[in-house]
Design a protein around this motif. Structure first.
Motif, PDB file in Angstrom:
ATOM      1  N   VAL A  24      61.689  15.855  57.880  1.00 11.50           N
ATOM      2  CA  VAL A  24      60.264  15.521  57.764  1.00 11.50           C
ATOM      3  C   VAL A  24      59.424  16.794  57.783  1.00 11.50           C
ATOM      4  CG1 VAL A  24      58.350  14.411  58.991  1.00 11.50           C
ATOM      5  CG2 VAL A  24      60.582  13.308  58.917  1.00 11.50           C
ATOM      6  N   TYR A  25      59.929  17.764  58.521  1.00 11.71           N
ATOM      7  CA  TYR A  25      59.164  18.995  58.776  1.00 11.71           C
ATOM      8  C   TYR A  25      60.000  20.169  58.262  1.00 11.71           C
ATOM      9  CZ  TYR A  25      56.784  22.483  61.746  1.00 11.71           C
ATOM     10  OH  TYR A  25      56.142  23.596  62.204  1.00 11.71           O
ATOM     11  N   ASP A  26      59.957  21.242  58.959  1.00 14.75           N
ATOM     12  CA  ASP A  26      60.585  22.488  58.557  1.00 14.75           C
ATOM     13  C   ASP A  26      62.114  22.402  58.718  1.00 14.75           C
ATOM     14  OD1 ASP A  26      60.607  25.127  57.898  1.00 14.75           O
ATOM     15  OD2 ASP A  26      59.781  25.859  59.774  1.00 14.75           O
ATOM     16  N   TRP A  70      43.849  24.119  61.707  1.00 22.41           N
ATOM     17  CA  TRP A  70      43.939  24.825  60.424  1.00 22.41           C
ATOM     18  C   TRP A  70      45.383  25.243  60.203  1.00 22.41           C
ATOM     19  CZ3 TRP A  70      39.289  24.816  58.011  1.00 22.41           C
ATOM     20  CH2 TRP A  70      38.137  24.737  58.787  1.00 22.41           C
ATOM     21  N   GLU A  71      45.898  24.971  59.005  1.00 21.35           N
ATOM     22  CA  GLU A  71      47.303  25.255  58.739  1.00 21.35           C
ATOM     23  C   GLU A  71      47.489  25.943  57.389  1.00 21.35           C
ATOM     24  OE1 GLU A  71      49.766  24.381  61.054  1.00 21.35           O
ATOM     25  OE2 GLU A  71      51.041  25.672  59.814  1.00 21.35           O
ATOM     26  N   ASP A  72      48.283  26.971  57.398  1.00 23.24           N
ATOM     27  CA  ASP A  72      48.789  27.603  56.173  1.00 23.24           C
ATOM     28  C   ASP A  72      47.706  28.066  55.198  1.00 23.24           C
ATOM     29  OD1 ASP A  72      51.232  27.354  57.321  1.00 23.24           O
ATOM     30  OD2 ASP A  72      52.059  25.918  55.904  1.00 23.24           O
ATOM     31  N   ASP A 101      46.945  27.208  63.704  1.00 21.98           N
ATOM     32  CA  ASP A 101      48.315  27.049  64.184  1.00 21.98           C
ATOM     33  C   ASP A 101      49.180  28.272  63.882  1.00 21.98           C
ATOM     34  OD1 ASP A 101      50.562  25.674  65.181  1.00 21.98           O
ATOM     35  OD2 ASP A 101      51.115  25.058  63.150  1.00 21.98           O
ATOM     36  N   ASP A 102      49.021  28.845  62.687  1.00 22.65           N
ATOM     37  CA  ASP A 102      49.883  29.970  62.304  1.00 22.65           C
ATOM     38  C   ASP A 102      49.607  31.206  63.154  1.00 22.65           C
ATOM     39  OD1 ASP A 102      51.289  28.761  59.928  1.00 22.65           O
ATOM     40  OD2 ASP A 102      49.192  28.409  59.443  1.00 22.65           O
ATOM     41  N   MET A 103      48.336  31.412  63.503  1.00 20.68           N
ATOM     42  CA  MET A 103      48.004  32.566  64.351  1.00 20.68           C
ATOM     43  C   MET A 103      48.269  32.260  65.820  1.00 20.68           C
ATOM     44  SD  MET A 103      44.301  33.405  62.698  1.00 20.68           S
ATOM     45  CE  MET A 103      43.758  34.299  64.155  1.00 20.68           C
ATOM     46  N   SER A 140      60.621  33.707  60.073  1.00 17.30           N
ATOM     47  CA  SER A 140      60.101  33.245  58.773  1.00 17.30           C
ATOM     48  C   SER A 140      60.772  31.949  58.343  1.00 17.30           C
ATOM     49  CB  SER A 140      60.306  34.318  57.697  1.00 17.30           C
ATOM     50  OG  SER A 140      59.363  35.355  57.879  1.00 17.30           O
ATOM     51  N   ASN A 141      59.989  31.085  57.748  1.00 19.25           N
ATOM     52  CA  ASN A 141      60.432  29.796  57.214  1.00 19.25           C
ATOM     53  C   ASN A 141      60.216  29.791  55.709  1.00 19.25           C
ATOM     54  OD1 ASN A 141      60.745  28.629  59.866  1.00 19.25           O
ATOM     55  ND2 ASN A 141      58.526  28.539  59.959  1.00 19.25           N
ATOM     56  N   PRO A 142      60.794  28.857  54.981  1.00 17.97           N
ATOM     57  CA  PRO A 142      61.926  28.054  55.430  1.00 17.97           C
ATOM     58  C   PRO A 142      63.209  28.874  55.444  1.00 17.97           C
ATOM     59  CG  PRO A 142      61.236  27.425  53.201  1.00 17.97           C
ATOM     60  CD  PRO A 142      60.314  28.519  53.646  1.00 17.97           C
ATOM     61  N   ALA A 175      61.961  29.110  67.576  1.00 15.72           N
ATOM     62  CA  ALA A 175      60.616  29.672  67.804  1.00 15.72           C
ATOM     63  C   ALA A 175      59.720  29.184  66.678  1.00 15.72           C
ATOM     64  CB  ALA A 175      60.663  31.187  67.842  1.00 15.72           C
ATOM     65  N   ASN A 176      59.357  27.935  66.782  1.00 13.95           N
ATOM     66  CA  ASN A 176      58.513  27.319  65.769  1.00 13.95           C
ATOM     67  C   ASN A 176      57.317  26.718  66.490  1.00 13.95           C
ATOM     68  OD1 ASN A 176      57.429  25.290  63.845  1.00 13.95           O
ATOM     69  ND2 ASN A 176      59.203  25.912  62.635  1.00 13.95           N
ATOM     70  N   ASN A 177      56.145  26.886  65.893  1.00 16.90           N
ATOM     71  CA  ASN A 177      54.946  26.374  66.566  1.00 16.90           C
ATOM     72  C   ASN A 177      55.020  24.868  66.852  1.00 16.90           C
ATOM     73  OD1 ASN A 177      54.369  25.530  63.886  1.00 16.90           O
ATOM     74  ND2 ASN A 177      53.205  27.420  63.541  1.00 16.90           N
ATOM     75  N   ALA A 178      56.004  24.178  66.228  1.00 10.85           N
ATOM     76  CA  ALA A 178      56.172  22.744  66.500  1.00 10.85           C
ATOM     77  C   ALA A 178      56.484  22.464  67.969  1.00 10.85           C
ATOM     78  CB  ALA A 178      57.284  22.175  65.631  1.00 10.85           C
TER      79      ALA A 178
HETATM   80  C1  LIG Z   1      55.911  26.780  61.040  1.00  9.50           C
HETATM   81  C2  LIG Z   1      54.739  27.191  60.312  1.00  9.50           C
HETATM   82  O1  LIG Z   1      53.623  26.860  60.672  1.00  9.50           O
HETATM   83  C3  LIG Z   1      54.881  28.039  59.152  1.00  9.50           C
HETATM   84  O2  LIG Z   1      55.974  28.494  58.862  1.00  9.50           O
HETATM   85  O3  LIG Z   1      53.861  28.299  58.512  1.00  9.50           O
END
Ligand SMILES: CC(=O)C(=O)O
Ligand SMILES: NC(=O)C1=CN([C@@H]2O[C@H](COP(=O)(O)OP(=O)(O)OC[C@H]3O[C@@H](n4cnc5c(N)ncnc54)[C@H](O)[C@@H]3O)[C@@H](O)[C@H]2O)C=CC1
Ligand SMILES: [Mg+2]
Length: 559
Positions: free
Chosen positions: A97-99, A242-244, A266-268, A415-417, A459-462
């Motif tokens: 569903v997510y990362d 705020w995201e991405d 969230d990213d910061m 870093s993702n994904p 280590a994910n903000n989730a």
């Molecule tokens: C997990 C996340 O917020 C990102 O990779 O941007």
């Protein structure tokens, strides 16, 4: 939150509302009162029976992307059942569903598109912003949370236009509900469509977004401001997430609104705080105090500098003055090590630029850059963080150099994904003879090295934003303070026992509900202590738990 739904809807309208629909679990009385007789098969099932069926349907999907599509469709027809399935198989299904799979789903958004979710706002229709929220039909007390994205930097995969915004906002909301019990009926995803610079999308006949380049400058700011004004006027208690966003906008936007609204990036901030949590755990293992860390951050963008800021503040709390704390951090980006002579420094990077005199004798590559390898060799970091999107950037020589200078190198390729990770946990443990303390952004299997099992924390903000959000919502916080981020990080770190060799630096994703409850209680308590809470909080621990929505059917009454 009442114990029952009251609805004026009848018949198919009930079945087509994913927040009301229970399918075969409607009781005979509900079927009679809601006009459902004959519209569902006669059997009356429990949610447990339904969950078994949808789990086997889910398992039958041949690829991760199709599993994601299956789950999106389930969520669109029965949200309670979707969250029940997700909660019961959190470790297995969250990555779908997510990362990381959300990244794949976003890439194919316009092709796998079935139904819209949330609100779509267009830079080409500023007057339509208020109308879009009005069409949602929610009252001023009916929205707790809005997650918005303009999708310029989705995870580490760049600009994905309208599908990026809609996809990442919906993905984050699924985590909020599964992890922290944020009521899905009270949370809204918002795609901010300002165009896209992704040529693949612009040339794709199936693309469902605005077909022009990204709008920037004044019109962009006006659009963001119109969104904030429309949302906060209608839902004065809502938390704005705020995201991405891209690096040129993420910090600017946050700084514009952080003092006057309950809002965070969230990213910061979420990422900075989860990395701080992992560092607090690592400090317990290595014995090197926070103030003595030497930190190299590779990828000084939104997340990288957000992490640097949180670690810097934590070092100041640990006894360093601001200047000394800043000098414990080395930031490396495309231009190599950032110095005051670096061209094109972004404003938020300036603080971390090293005096060029300090690196006068350091080796340079063909383009005059001090590379990551040279930085690591010269600095002898205790902590190496990757937020660069550059796969494999933490090479064997770099890691071996680091491991030669410190007993327990702490290395976080976040870093993702998955295809953007700076190194894999198994390589890191192999190159360091099992000494590295590793956490990654995506979920990673434990690594067996030399007979020991190393659990890899995510280590994910989730692990952090759901509890942060719930704490802010439960306390009706006026804003999100540095103190709230700090206690959130401490709460996460407080849940792990690192005395066991090979233990993860972060709690396990299976425990996400407990993690989020612990974070939320501390955040709500901090909001009260700092005078930022608008709700009465006698017992934050109990109150946040009571506020958590659960994936259970509630009676539906005809109104
Ligand atoms: C997990 C996340 O917020 C990102 O990779 O941007
Ligand atoms: N684990 C987590 O919770 C989170 C992970 N991230 C990940 O961090 C990464 C970066 O995300 P953002 O900061 O939002 O993006 P961003 O675009 O703001 O930052 C990326 C930075 O890396 C730099 N970079 C790119 N190529 C480079 C190279 N070859 N050498 C050195 N630097 C290079 C860019 O110039 C930029 O400053 C993404 O993969 C994202 O998924 C982001 C947020 C949360
Ligand atoms: Mg993100």
């Amino acid at each position: 939150m009442g114990n029952e739904h009251v609805t004026t809807a009848r018949g198919l309208a009930v079945l087509h509302d994913p927040l009301l629909n229970k399918g075969t679990a409607f009781t005979p009385e509900e079927r009679a009162r809601l006009g459902l007789d004959g519209l569902v098969p006669p059997v009356v099932e429990t949610i447990e029976e339904q969950t078994r069926r949808v789990y086997s349907q889910y398992r039958a999907q041949p690829t991760d992307l199709l599993k994601n599509v299956y789950l999106a469709a389930l969520r669109d027809r029965n949200e309670t059942l979707f969250y029940r399935l997700l909660s019961e198989h959190l470790r297995e299904i969250l990555p779908i569903v997510y990362d990381p799979t959300v990244g794949e789903a976003i890439r194919s958004y316009s092709h796998v598109y079935r139904r819209p979710r949330g609100v779509f706002l267009s830079v080409d229709d500023m007057n339509g912003i208020g109308r879009a929220f009005d069409n949602l039909g929610r009252g001023p007390d009916e929205v707790d949370l809005i997650v918005a994205s303009d999708a310029e930097q989705i995870l580490g995969i760049g600009d994905w236009g309208v599908g990026g915004g809609a996809g990442i906002a919906a993905g984050k909301l699924a985590v909020y509900t599964a992890a922290a019990g944020v009521d899905p009926a009270r949370a809204v995803p918002v795609a901010l469509d300002v165009g896209t610079d992704n040529a693949e999308l612009l040339n794709d006949p199936a693309y469902v977004g605005n077909r022009h380049g990204r709008v920037r400058g004044e019109r962009y700011d006006e659009f963001i401001d119109a969104y904030v004004t429309a949302a906060t006027r209608r839902y004065p208690a809502a938390l704005l997430h705020w995201e991405d966003f891209g690096p040129s906008n993420a910090r600017r936007i946050l700084e514009r609104y952080a003092e006057r609204l309950c809002t965070f990036n969230d990213d910061m901030q979420g990422t900075g705080a989860i990395v701080l949590a992992a560092v607090l755990s690592a400090v317990k293992v290595t014995g090197t105090p926070l103030r003595d860390q030497r930190i190299v951050v590779f990828g000084a963008g939104t997340a990288g500098v957000g992490i640097a800021d949180q670690l810097r503040e934590a070092m100041v709390r640990d006894g360093l003055d601001g200047g000394t704390a800043t000098r414990r951090i080395w930031a490396v980006d495309r231009q190599g090590l950032l110095t005051d002579a670096t061209r094109g420094l972004r404003d938020f990077q300036v603080r971390y630029a090293r005096p060029s005199a300090e690196v006068a004798g350091w080796a340079r590559d063909g383009e005059g850059r001090v590379t990551l390898a040279e930085t690591v060799a010269r600095v002898g970091p205790t902590l190496l963080v990757g937020a660069s999107t550059v796969r494999g950037a933490f090479t064997e020589p770099i890691v071996r150099t680091m491991a030669a200078a410190v007993e327990r190198p702490v290395i976080f390729p976040i870093s993702n994904p998955t295809e953007r990770m700076e190194a894999t946990p198994s390589d890191l443990l192999r190159w360091t003879d099992g000494r590295a303390l590793v956490a990654t952004g995506v979920p990673a299997d434990p690594v067996v090295h030399g007979g020991d099992i190393h659990e890899i924390g995510q280590a994910n903000n989730a692990l952090l934003f759901p509890g942060l959000g719930l704490g802010a919502i439960a306390s009706r916080a006026r804003r999100i303070s540095d103190g709230m981020l700090r206690v959130a990080a401490e709460a996460v770190a407080g849940l792990v026992d690192v005395s066991v060799p090979g233990a993860s630096l972060l709690p396990m994703v299976d425990d996400l509900r407990e993690i989020s409850a612990a974070v939320a209680a501390r955040v709500a308590g901090c909001a009260a202590d700092e005078g930022l809470a608008r709700a009465e909080l006698e017992d934050p621990e109990r109150q946040v738990r009571e506020a958590m929505w659960r994936p259970e059917y509630r009676p539906v009454r005809a109104g």
